[in-house]
Design a protein around this motif. Structure first.
Motif: not given
Length: 126
Positions: A50-56, A83-92
């Motif tokens: 039903e769902k897929i996830y984009l994580n990291g 655009v740097a500098p960034i630490e971007f978490p993804i949990n979608e």
């Protein structure tokens, strides 16, 4: 004795079958990014999920990185330019559609005099 061992074997088989889960899909990137890096992963989602996830996460020290997740209909359902500098978490989460999904990134020249993207990517589709 024979009856007891048969019972044990049958119990093990039933437990193994009842604990079996759907296939584990996990596609993505786990690497450093250098100037002019890019990546493409194509995932075949053919099972009934039903769902897929984009994580990291993406950690960018310099430059710029573009990220896209494209569904089987060719629609970019997730698109981000970092655009740097960034630490971007993804949990979608996304509604799953059977077919070929594309997860891609490209390290681009940044704004002005900034170099192309340098950092780390740990991002998976599952």
């Amino acid at each position: 004795m024979k009856r007891a061992s048969t019972f044990i074997y049958m119990t093990i088989i039933v437990l193994m079958i009842s604990c079996e889960k759907g296939p584990n899909i996990n596609f993505g990137f786990d690497s450093t990014m250098n100037r002019n890096s890019n990546g493409l992963v194509i995932a075949d989602i053919s099972d009934n999920v039903e769902k897929i996830y984009l994580n990291g996460f993406i950690r960018l020290e310099e430059g710029e990185v573009k990220l896209n997740l494209v569904n089987p209909n060719g629609v970019a359902i997730f698109s981000k330019t970092l655009v740097a500098p960034i630490e971007f978490p993804i949990n979608e989460p996304f509604d799953a559609t059977k077919g070929y999904w594309k997860l891609k990134y490209k390290s681009n020249e940044g704004i002005g005099e900034i170099d192309e993207g340098i950092g780390e990517i740990d991002l998976h589709l599952h």
